[in-house]
Design a protein around this motif. Structure first.
Motif, mmCIF file in Angstrom:
data_model
loop_
_atom_site.group_PDB
_atom_site.id
_atom_site.type_symbol
_atom_site.label_atom_id
_atom_site.label_comp_id
_atom_site.label_asym_id
_atom_site.label_seq_id
_atom_site.Cartn_x
_atom_site.Cartn_y
_atom_site.Cartn_z
ATOM 1 N N LEU A 57 38.132 44.683 43.730
ATOM 2 C CA LEU A 57 36.876 45.117 43.108
ATOM 3 C C LEU A 57 37.067 45.371 41.616
ATOM 4 C CD1 LEU A 57 35.494 47.603 45.804
ATOM 5 C CD2 LEU A 57 34.704 45.276 45.310
ATOM 6 N N MET A 58 38.223 45.900 41.249
ATOM 7 C CA MET A 58 38.543 46.103 39.839
ATOM 8 C C MET A 58 38.509 44.780 39.081
ATOM 9 S SD MET A 58 42.186 47.212 38.154
ATOM 10 C CE MET A 58 42.760 45.508 38.142
ATOM 11 N N ILE A 59 39.111 43.748 39.678
ATOM 12 C CA ILE A 59 39.137 42.429 39.048
ATOM 13 C C ILE A 59 37.723 41.886 38.891
ATOM 14 C CG2 ILE A 59 39.928 40.043 39.294
ATOM 15 C CD1 ILE A 59 42.358 41.159 40.814
ATOM 16 N N VAL A 60 36.899 42.051 39.934
ATOM 17 C CA VAL A 60 35.514 41.580 39.884
ATOM 18 C C VAL A 60 34.763 42.285 38.757
ATOM 19 C CG1 VAL A 60 33.306 41.561 41.114
ATOM 20 C CG2 VAL A 60 35.408 40.906 42.308
ATOM 21 N N ALA A 61 34.955 43.606 38.633
ATOM 22 C CA ALA A 61 34.271 44.365 37.577
ATOM 23 C C ALA A 61 34.692 43.882 36.195
ATOM 24 C CB ALA A 61 34.560 45.858 37.734
ATOM 25 N N GLY A 62 35.988 43.607 36.019
ATOM 26 C CA GLY A 62 36.477 43.150 34.719
ATOM 27 C C GLY A 62 35.941 41.782 34.339
ATOM 28 N N ILE A 63 35.954 40.856 35.291
ATOM 29 C CA ILE A 63 35.447 39.509 35.014
ATOM 30 C C ILE A 63 33.933 39.556 34.794
ATOM 31 C CG2 ILE A 63 35.120 37.199 35.985
ATOM 32 C CD1 ILE A 63 37.809 37.556 37.386
ATOM 33 N N ALA A 64 33.227 40.374 35.592
ATOM 34 C CA ALA A 64 31.784 40.514 35.417
ATOM 35 C C ALA A 64 31.449 41.050 34.033
ATOM 36 C CB ALA A 64 31.221 41.436 36.493
ATOM 37 N N ALA A 65 32.294 41.954 33.505
ATOM 38 C CA ALA A 65 32.059 42.486 32.163
ATOM 39 C C ALA A 65 32.086 41.370 31.127
ATOM 40 C CB ALA A 65 33.104 43.545 31.826
ATOM 41 N N GLY A 66 33.034 40.436 31.275
ATOM 42 C CA GLY A 66 33.091 39.303 30.355
ATOM 43 C C GLY A 66 31.859 38.424 30.453
ATOM 44 N N ALA A 67 31.396 38.181 31.685
ATOM 45 C CA ALA A 67 30.200 37.349 31.877
ATOM 46 C C ALA A 67 28.964 38.023 31.290
ATOM 47 C CB ALA A 67 30.002 37.071 33.365
ATOM 48 N N VAL A 68 28.852 39.326 31.480
ATOM 49 C CA VAL A 68 27.697 40.062 30.948
ATOM 50 C C VAL A 68 27.737 40.105 29.425
ATOM 51 C CG1 VAL A 68 26.609 42.342 30.831
ATOM 52 C CG2 VAL A 68 27.359 41.426 33.036
ATOM 53 N N LEU A 69 28.920 40.298 28.852
ATOM 54 C CA LEU A 69 29.040 40.352 27.394
ATOM 55 C C LEU A 69 28.618 39.035 26.751
ATOM 56 C CD1 LEU A 69 29.913 42.106 24.991
ATOM 57 C CD2 LEU A 69 32.213 41.162 25.241
ATOM 58 N N ALA A 70 28.769 37.936 27.462
ATOM 59 C CA ALA A 70 28.383 36.631 26.914
ATOM 60 C C ALA A 70 26.872 36.510 26.724
ATOM 61 C CB ALA A 70 28.882 35.510 27.834
ATOM 62 N N LEU A 71 26.114 37.366 27.397
ATOM 63 C CA LEU A 71 24.661 37.314 27.297
ATOM 64 C C LEU A 71 24.190 37.921 25.976
ATOM 65 C CD1 LEU A 71 23.814 38.474 30.941
ATOM 66 C CD2 LEU A 71 23.879 36.117 30.061
ATOM 67 N N HIS A 116 44.542 42.681 35.116
ATOM 68 C CA HIS A 116 44.550 42.921 33.672
ATOM 69 C C HIS A 116 44.526 41.598 32.900
ATOM 70 C CE1 HIS A 116 44.924 47.116 34.351
ATOM 71 N NE2 HIS A 116 46.156 47.073 34.820
ATOM 72 N N TYR A 117 45.264 40.613 33.387
ATOM 73 C CA TYR A 117 45.239 39.289 32.753
ATOM 74 C C TYR A 117 43.806 38.747 32.733
ATOM 75 C CZ TYR A 117 50.324 38.248 32.630
ATOM 76 O OH TYR A 117 51.662 38.210 32.349
ATOM 77 N N PHE A 118 43.201 38.681 33.903
ATOM 78 C CA PHE A 118 41.883 38.059 34.042
ATOM 79 C C PHE A 118 40.804 38.816 33.271
ATOM 80 C CE2 PHE A 118 42.440 35.626 38.339
ATOM 81 C CZ PHE A 118 43.442 34.874 37.747
ATOM 82 N N SER A 119 40.825 40.130 33.364
ATOM 83 C CA SER A 119 39.743 40.930 32.781
ATOM 84 C C SER A 119 39.749 40.880 31.258
ATOM 85 C CB SER A 119 39.851 42.369 33.272
ATOM 86 O OG SER A 119 39.744 42.427 34.674
ATOM 87 N N GLU A 120 40.924 41.021 30.654
ATOM 88 C CA GLU A 120 40.983 40.978 29.194
ATOM 89 C C GLU A 120 40.621 39.590 28.679
ATOM 90 O OE1 GLU A 120 44.545 42.603 27.544
ATOM 91 O OE2 GLU A 120 44.254 44.553 28.511
ATOM 92 N N ALA A 121 41.087 38.560 29.383
ATOM 93 C CA ALA A 121 40.749 37.197 28.982
ATOM 94 C C ALA A 121 39.244 36.956 29.112
ATOM 95 C CB ALA A 121 41.522 36.193 29.825
ATOM 96 N N ALA A 122 38.646 37.413 30.211
ATOM 97 C CA ALA A 122 37.213 37.206 30.435
ATOM 98 C C ALA A 122 36.385 37.881 29.352
ATOM 99 C CB ALA A 122 36.823 37.750 31.807
ATOM 100 N N LEU A 123 36.793 39.080 28.943
ATOM 101 C CA LEU A 123 36.037 39.804 27.928
ATOM 102 C C LEU A 123 36.097 39.089 26.582
ATOM 103 C CD1 LEU A 123 34.424 42.449 28.162
ATOM 104 C CD2 LEU A 123 36.342 43.610 27.081
ATOM 105 N N LEU A 124 37.258 38.571 26.222
ATOM 106 C CA LEU A 124 37.393 37.848 24.955
ATOM 107 C C LEU A 124 36.623 36.537 24.977
ATOM 108 C CD1 LEU A 124 41.150 38.650 24.403
ATOM 109 C CD2 LEU A 124 39.329 39.205 22.777
ATOM 110 N N ILE A 125 36.647 35.850 26.094
ATOM 111 C CA ILE A 125 35.875 34.607 26.223
ATOM 112 C C ILE A 125 34.382 34.913 26.142
ATOM 113 C CG2 ILE A 125 35.255 32.743 27.808
ATOM 114 C CD1 ILE A 125 38.191 32.878 28.809
ATOM 115 N N GLY A 126 33.955 35.972 26.846
ATOM 116 C CA GLY A 126 32.548 36.364 26.787
ATOM 117 C C GLY A 126 32.117 36.714 25.375
#
Length: 255
Positions: A57-71, A116-126
Protein backbone atom coordinates in the motif's frame (compact mmCIF):
# COMPACT_ATOMS: atom_id res chain seq x y z
CA UNK A 1 -12.79 -3.45 19.12
CA UNK A 2 -10.35 -5.95 20.62
CA UNK A 3 -6.61 -5.67 20.29
CA UNK A 4 -3.61 -4.03 21.93
CA UNK A 5 -3.73 -0.54 23.36
CA UNK A 6 -1.61 2.25 21.91
CA UNK A 7 0.68 2.06 24.94
CA UNK A 8 1.18 -1.68 24.50
CA UNK A 9 1.89 -1.21 20.81
CA UNK A 10 4.33 1.60 21.42
CA UNK A 11 6.34 -0.51 23.85
CA UNK A 12 6.92 -3.27 21.28
CA UNK A 13 6.55 -1.58 17.89
CA UNK A 14 8.54 1.58 18.72
CA UNK A 15 11.53 0.38 20.75
CA UNK A 16 14.33 2.73 21.74
CA UNK A 17 16.50 1.27 18.96
CA UNK A 18 14.00 2.67 16.47
CA UNK A 19 13.02 5.92 18.17
CA UNK A 20 16.58 6.98 19.08
CA UNK A 21 18.24 6.27 15.76
CA UNK A 22 19.25 9.20 13.57
CA UNK A 23 21.02 7.87 10.47
CA UNK A 24 18.26 5.46 9.38
CA UNK A 25 15.24 7.63 10.16
CA UNK A 26 13.81 10.41 8.02
CA UNK A 27 13.66 13.81 9.73
CA UNK A 28 9.88 13.88 9.27
CA UNK A 29 9.63 10.56 11.09
CA UNK A 30 11.63 11.93 14.00
CA UNK A 31 9.75 15.24 14.03
CA UNK A 32 6.14 14.07 13.85
CA UNK A 33 5.30 10.92 11.86
CA UNK A 34 6.38 8.36 14.47
CA UNK A 35 4.00 10.10 16.88
CA UNK A 36 1.18 9.68 14.35
CA UNK A 37 2.07 6.30 12.86
CA UNK A 38 1.44 4.39 16.09
CA UNK A 39 -2.26 5.27 15.74
CA UNK A 40 -2.22 4.05 12.14
CA UNK A 41 -0.54 0.88 13.41
CA UNK A 42 -3.25 0.57 16.09
CA UNK A 43 -5.82 0.41 13.28
CA UNK A 44 -3.77 -1.80 10.94
CA UNK A 45 -3.12 -4.56 13.49
CA UNK A 46 -6.90 -4.99 13.64
CA UNK A 47 -7.05 -5.79 9.94
CA UNK A 48 -5.95 -8.99 8.14
CA UNK A 49 -3.23 -7.05 6.32
CA UNK A 50 0.30 -8.46 6.61
CA UNK A 51 3.33 -6.16 7.00
CA UNK A 52 4.31 -6.82 3.36
CA UNK A 53 0.81 -5.93 2.18
CA UNK A 54 1.04 -2.67 4.09
CA UNK A 55 4.36 -2.02 2.33
CA UNK A 56 2.52 -2.69 -0.92
CA UNK A 57 0.00 0.00 0.00
CA UNK A 58 2.93 2.32 0.70
CA UNK A 59 4.25 1.70 -2.81
CA UNK A 60 0.80 2.36 -4.31
CA UNK A 61 0.53 5.65 -2.39
CA UNK A 62 3.98 6.76 -3.58
CA UNK A 63 3.36 5.95 -7.24
CA UNK A 64 -0.12 7.51 -7.06
CA UNK A 65 1.48 10.71 -5.74
CA UNK A 66 3.62 10.90 -8.88
CA UNK A 67 0.60 10.34 -11.13
CA UNK A 68 -1.43 13.00 -9.31
CA UNK A 69 1.44 15.51 -9.40
CA UNK A 70 1.53 15.17 -13.19
CA UNK A 71 -1.95 16.68 -13.34
CA UNK A 72 -2.36 20.47 -13.72
CA UNK A 73 -3.53 22.81 -11.01
CA UNK A 74 -2.88 23.55 -7.37
CA UNK A 75 -5.19 20.83 -6.08
CA UNK A 76 -3.12 18.17 -7.80
CA UNK A 77 0.00 19.37 -5.97
CA UNK A 78 -1.92 19.35 -2.68
CA UNK A 79 -3.16 15.82 -3.39
CA UNK A 80 0.36 14.61 -4.21
CA UNK A 81 1.76 16.10 -0.98
CA UNK A 82 -0.98 14.40 1.06
CA UNK A 83 -0.35 11.06 -0.66
CA UNK A 84 3.35 11.32 0.20
CA UNK A 85 2.41 11.90 3.84
CA UNK A 86 0.31 8.72 3.66
CA UNK A 87 3.28 6.99 2.04
CA UNK A 88 5.49 8.10 4.93
CA UNK A 89 2.95 6.95 7.53
CA UNK A 90 2.68 3.50 5.92
CA UNK A 91 6.48 3.37 5.69
CA UNK A 92 6.57 3.72 9.48
CA UNK A 93 3.59 1.48 10.20
CA UNK A 94 4.67 -1.53 8.13
CA UNK A 95 7.73 -2.03 10.33
CA UNK A 96 5.73 -1.36 13.48
CA UNK A 97 3.16 -4.00 12.52
CA UNK A 98 5.98 -6.41 11.66
CA UNK A 99 7.58 -5.94 15.07
CA UNK A 100 4.27 -6.34 16.92
CA UNK A 101 3.26 -9.49 14.99
CA UNK A 102 6.85 -10.81 14.88
CA UNK A 103 6.62 -11.09 11.11
CA UNK A 104 9.78 -9.26 10.09
CA UNK A 105 11.33 -10.69 6.94
CA UNK A 106 13.99 -10.18 4.31
CA UNK A 107 11.18 -9.85 1.76
CA UNK A 108 9.82 -6.93 3.77
CA UNK A 109 13.18 -5.16 3.73
CA UNK A 110 13.41 -5.76 -0.02
CA UNK A 111 9.90 -4.44 -0.70
CA UNK A 112 10.62 -1.37 1.42
CA UNK A 113 13.68 -0.56 -0.69
CA UNK A 114 11.72 -1.15 -3.92
CA UNK A 115 9.02 1.18 -2.63
CA UNK A 116 11.50 4.01 -2.11
CA UNK A 117 12.96 3.47 -5.59
CA UNK A 118 9.56 3.51 -7.30
CA UNK A 119 8.00 6.34 -5.31
CA UNK A 120 10.82 8.86 -5.66
CA UNK A 121 11.15 8.08 -9.36
CA UNK A 122 7.38 8.41 -9.90
CA UNK A 123 7.29 11.80 -8.18
CA UNK A 124 10.14 13.18 -10.30
CA UNK A 125 8.58 11.86 -13.50
CA UNK A 126 5.23 13.35 -12.49
CA UNK A 127 6.92 16.69 -11.84
CA UNK A 128 8.44 16.58 -15.32
CA UNK A 129 5.04 16.03 -16.93
CA UNK A 130 3.56 18.80 -14.78
CA UNK A 131 6.24 21.23 -15.94
CA UNK A 132 5.50 20.39 -19.57
CA UNK A 133 1.98 21.74 -19.12
CA UNK A 134 0.21 18.75 -20.66
CA UNK A 135 0.76 15.05 -21.32
CA UNK A 136 2.80 15.77 -24.45
CA UNK A 137 6.44 14.85 -23.69
CA UNK A 138 8.87 17.74 -23.91
CA UNK A 139 12.25 18.77 -22.57
CA UNK A 140 10.91 19.15 -19.05
CA UNK A 141 9.55 15.62 -19.23
CA UNK A 142 12.99 14.44 -20.30
CA UNK A 143 14.55 16.28 -17.34
CA UNK A 144 12.03 14.66 -15.00
CA UNK A 145 12.95 11.20 -16.28
CA UNK A 146 16.66 12.08 -16.04
CA UNK A 147 16.24 13.19 -12.42
CA UNK A 148 14.29 9.98 -11.67
CA UNK A 149 17.04 7.86 -13.18
CA UNK A 150 19.63 9.74 -11.14
CA UNK A 151 17.65 9.21 -7.93
CA UNK A 152 17.40 5.47 -8.63
CA UNK A 153 21.09 5.16 -9.42
CA UNK A 154 22.08 7.00 -6.23
CA UNK A 155 20.11 4.47 -4.20
CA UNK A 156 21.61 1.65 -6.26
CA UNK A 157 25.12 2.91 -5.49
CA UNK A 158 24.36 2.56 -1.79
CA UNK A 159 22.71 -0.86 -2.07
CA UNK A 160 25.45 -2.23 -4.32
CA UNK A 161 27.96 -1.74 -1.50
CA UNK A 162 26.20 -4.52 0.42
CA UNK A 163 25.96 -6.63 -2.75
CA UNK A 164 29.70 -6.30 -3.41
CA UNK A 165 30.57 -7.11 0.21
CA UNK A 166 28.20 -10.09 0.33
CA UNK A 167 29.68 -11.54 -2.86
CA UNK A 168 33.11 -11.17 -1.32
CA UNK A 169 32.03 -13.03 1.81
CA UNK A 170 31.94 -9.93 4.02
CA UNK A 171 29.27 -8.68 6.40
CA UNK A 172 27.59 -5.29 6.02
CA UNK A 173 29.94 -2.36 6.51
CA UNK A 174 29.75 -0.58 9.90
CA UNK A 175 28.88 3.13 9.98
CA UNK A 176 32.49 3.99 10.80
CA UNK A 177 33.53 2.62 7.40
CA UNK A 178 31.74 5.53 5.71
CA UNK A 179 34.48 7.91 6.90
CA UNK A 180 36.52 9.14 3.95
CA UNK A 181 40.24 8.43 3.85
CA UNK A 182 40.95 11.88 2.41
CA UNK A 183 40.58 14.81 4.81
CA UNK A 184 39.81 17.16 1.90
CA UNK A 185 37.03 14.93 0.58
CA UNK A 186 35.69 14.53 4.10
CA UNK A 187 35.42 18.29 4.53
CA UNK A 188 33.74 18.62 1.13
CA UNK A 189 31.20 15.93 2.02
CA UNK A 190 30.42 17.57 5.35
CA UNK A 191 29.89 20.89 3.57
CA UNK A 192 27.55 19.24 1.05
CA UNK A 193 25.68 17.48 3.87
CA UNK A 194 25.25 20.80 5.68
CA UNK A 195 23.63 22.34 2.59
CA UNK A 196 21.15 19.42 2.39
CA UNK A 197 20.77 19.93 -1.36
CA UNK A 198 20.45 16.18 -1.92
CA UNK A 199 17.09 16.23 -0.14
CA UNK A 200 15.57 18.09 -3.07
CA UNK A 201 15.04 14.80 -4.91
CA UNK A 202 13.68 12.87 -1.91
CA UNK A 203 9.95 12.20 -1.86
CA UNK A 204 8.83 14.10 1.26
CA UNK A 205 10.89 17.21 0.59
CA UNK A 206 10.12 17.24 -3.13
CA UNK A 207 6.37 16.94 -2.58
CA UNK A 208 6.41 19.96 -0.24
CA UNK A 209 8.62 22.06 -2.51
CA UNK A 210 6.46 21.11 -5.51
CA UNK A 211 3.45 22.36 -3.55
CA UNK A 212 5.19 25.68 -2.91
CA UNK A 213 6.05 26.07 -6.60
CA UNK A 214 2.46 25.17 -7.50
CA UNK A 215 1.22 28.00 -5.26
CA UNK A 216 3.67 30.41 -6.92
CA UNK A 217 2.54 29.25 -10.37
CA UNK A 218 -1.12 29.63 -9.41
CA UNK A 219 -0.46 33.23 -8.33
CA UNK A 220 1.62 34.09 -11.39
CA UNK A 221 -0.52 32.23 -13.92
CA UNK A 222 2.35 30.22 -15.42
CA UNK A 223 4.64 27.25 -14.84
CA UNK A 224 7.97 29.03 -14.36
CA UNK A 225 8.46 27.97 -10.72
CA UNK A 226 7.72 24.30 -11.44
CA UNK A 227 10.04 24.35 -14.46
CA UNK A 228 12.87 25.84 -12.42
CA UNK A 229 12.31 23.07 -9.86
CA UNK A 230 12.56 20.35 -12.53
CA UNK A 231 15.84 21.77 -13.82
CA UNK A 232 17.18 22.00 -10.26
CA UNK A 233 16.18 18.38 -9.56
CA UNK A 234 17.97 17.15 -12.69
CA UNK A 235 21.13 19.08 -11.78
CA UNK A 236 21.10 17.91 -8.16
CA UNK A 237 20.55 14.30 -9.21
CA UNK A 238 23.48 14.45 -11.65
CA UNK A 239 25.86 16.10 -9.20
CA UNK A 240 24.82 13.87 -6.31
CA UNK A 241 25.22 10.74 -8.46
CA UNK A 242 28.88 11.56 -9.08
CA UNK A 243 29.65 12.80 -5.56
CA UNK A 244 28.03 9.77 -3.93
CA UNK A 245 30.02 7.37 -6.10
CA UNK A 246 33.26 9.19 -5.27
CA UNK A 247 32.47 9.14 -1.54
CA UNK A 248 31.85 5.38 -1.61
CA UNK A 249 35.08 4.64 -3.50
CA UNK A 250 37.05 6.97 -1.20
CA UNK A 251 35.66 5.39 1.98
CA UNK A 252 36.43 2.05 3.66
CA UNK A 253 33.06 0.52 2.82
CA UNK A 254 34.53 -1.59 0.01
CA UNK A 255 37.46 -2.86 2.07
Amino acid sequence: MSGPSVAELREVAQPASTMDRRSGEHWAGLLYMRRLSIYGTWLLVRTPLSPNQITGLMIVAGIAAGAVLALPGLWAAIGAALLIQLYLLLDCSDGEVARWTKRTSIAGVYLDRVGHYFSEAALLIGLGFRASGDWTPGWYTVLGFAAALGAILIKAETDLVDVARARSGLVAAPEAAAELRSRGLGMARRAAAALRFHRLIQAVELSLIALVTAVIDALSGGLAATRILVVACALVAGVQLVLHLVSILASRRLR
